[in-house]
Design a protein around this motif. Structure first.
Motif, PDB file in Angstrom:
ATOM      1  N   SER A  17      11.150  -3.049  -2.691  1.00 10.67           N
ATOM      2  CA  SER A  17      11.890  -2.266  -3.677  1.00 10.67           C
ATOM      3  C   SER A  17      10.969  -1.174  -4.215  1.00 10.67           C
ATOM      4  N   PHE A  18      11.537   0.007  -4.349  1.00 17.42           N
ATOM      5  CA  PHE A  18      10.796   1.162  -4.826  1.00 17.42           C
ATOM      6  C   PHE A  18      11.165   1.444  -6.272  1.00 17.42           C
ATOM      7  N   GLU A  38       0.813  -1.218   0.000  1.00 19.95           N
ATOM      8  CA  GLU A  38       0.000   0.000   0.000  1.00 19.95           C
ATOM      9  C   GLU A  38       0.849   1.272   0.000  1.00 19.95           C
ATOM     10  N   VAL A  39       2.131   1.161   0.279  1.00 15.67           N
ATOM     11  CA  VAL A  39       3.018   2.324   0.361  1.00 15.67           C
ATOM     12  C   VAL A  39       3.239   2.904  -1.038  1.00 15.67           C
ATOM     13  N   GLU A  40       3.125   4.215  -1.151  1.00 15.10           N
ATOM     14  CA  GLU A  40       3.317   4.896  -2.429  1.00 15.10           C
ATOM     15  C   GLU A  40       4.751   4.711  -2.931  1.00 15.10           C
ATOM     16  N   GLY A  41       4.898   4.366  -4.206  1.00 12.70           N
ATOM     17  CA  GLY A  41       6.208   4.217  -4.816  1.00 12.70           C
ATOM     18  C   GLY A  41       6.779   2.817  -4.763  1.00 12.70           C
ATOM     19  N   VAL A  42       6.080   1.879  -4.119  1.00 17.09           N
ATOM     20  CA  VAL A  42       6.580   0.504  -4.009  1.00 17.09           C
ATOM     21  C   VAL A  42       6.394  -0.213  -5.337  1.00 17.09           C
ATOM     22  N   GLU A  43       7.472  -0.806  -5.825  1.00 15.11           N
ATOM     23  CA  GLU A  43       7.418  -1.575  -7.070  1.00 15.11           C
ATOM     24  C   GLU A  43       7.164  -3.051  -6.781  1.00 15.11           C
ATOM     25  N   LYS A  57      12.035  10.044   1.198  1.00 11.02           N
ATOM     26  CA  LYS A  57      10.579   9.903   1.266  1.00 11.02           C
ATOM     27  C   LYS A  57      10.179   8.435   1.333  1.00 11.02           C
ATOM     28  N   ALA A  58      10.882   7.579   0.581  1.00 13.21           N
ATOM     29  CA  ALA A  58      10.592   6.146   0.612  1.00 13.21           C
ATOM     30  C   ALA A  58      10.847   5.586   2.011  1.00 13.21           C
ATOM     31  N   THR A  59      11.948   5.991   2.612  1.00 15.31           N
ATOM     32  CA  THR A  59      12.283   5.533   3.963  1.00 15.31           C
ATOM     33  C   THR A  59      11.226   5.980   4.960  1.00 15.31           C
ATOM     34  N   THR A  60      10.820   7.229   4.858  1.00 13.50           N
ATOM     35  CA  THR A  60       9.799   7.762   5.774  1.00 13.50           C
ATOM     36  C   THR A  60       8.483   7.025   5.615  1.00 13.50           C
ATOM     37  N   GLU A  67      20.927   3.402  -8.047  1.00 18.88           N
ATOM     38  CA  GLU A  67      19.706   4.005  -8.563  1.00 18.88           C
ATOM     39  C   GLU A  67      18.412   3.493  -7.959  1.00 18.88           C
ATOM     40  N   ILE A  68      18.436   2.364  -7.272  1.00 18.45           N
ATOM     41  CA  ILE A  68      17.192   1.773  -6.797  1.00 18.45           C
ATOM     42  C   ILE A  68      17.205   1.653  -5.280  1.00 18.45           C
ATOM     43  N   PRO A  69      16.350   2.439  -4.570  1.00 23.53           N
ATOM     44  CA  PRO A  69      16.288   2.280  -3.116  1.00 23.53           C
ATOM     45  C   PRO A  69      15.542   0.995  -2.742  1.00 23.53           C
TER      46      PRO A  69
END
Length: 82
Positions: A32-33, A11-16, A41-44, A73-75
């Motif tokens: 993975s985002f 449900e987290v925004e940006g999650v791939e 922002k991904a960490t938060t 390049e990929i968090p």
């Protein structure tokens, strides 16, 4: 523990992708985002989602350990729930 956690983290925004593995005394989930996602922002978002739902963990489960893996390049974040 792992499957419900995977569902919440999707449900987290940006999650791939969300990948999980469960063993008898160990569970791990890797999130993975998308490349364009800002790391901070991904960490938060990840921390907020995990700790907003910490009450759903069963009794006896330890606090999650969250470790970022920082490729160029990929968090990606991996954490274990024991």
């Amino acid at each position: 523990i792992v499957k419900p956690l995977e569902n919440k983290l999707n449900e987290v925004e940006g999650v791939e992708h969300v990948y999980g593995v469960a063993r008898r005394d160990y569970g791990a989930v890797m999130v993975s985002f998308y490349v364009w996602t800002d790391k901070e922002k991904a960490t938060t978002r990840l921390y907020n989602k995990i700790f907003a739902n910490i009450d759903l963990t069963p009794l006896g489960a330890l606090k999650p350990i969250i470790k970022p893996i920082d490729p160029d390049e990929i968090p990606i974040y991996t954490f274990a729930v024991v």
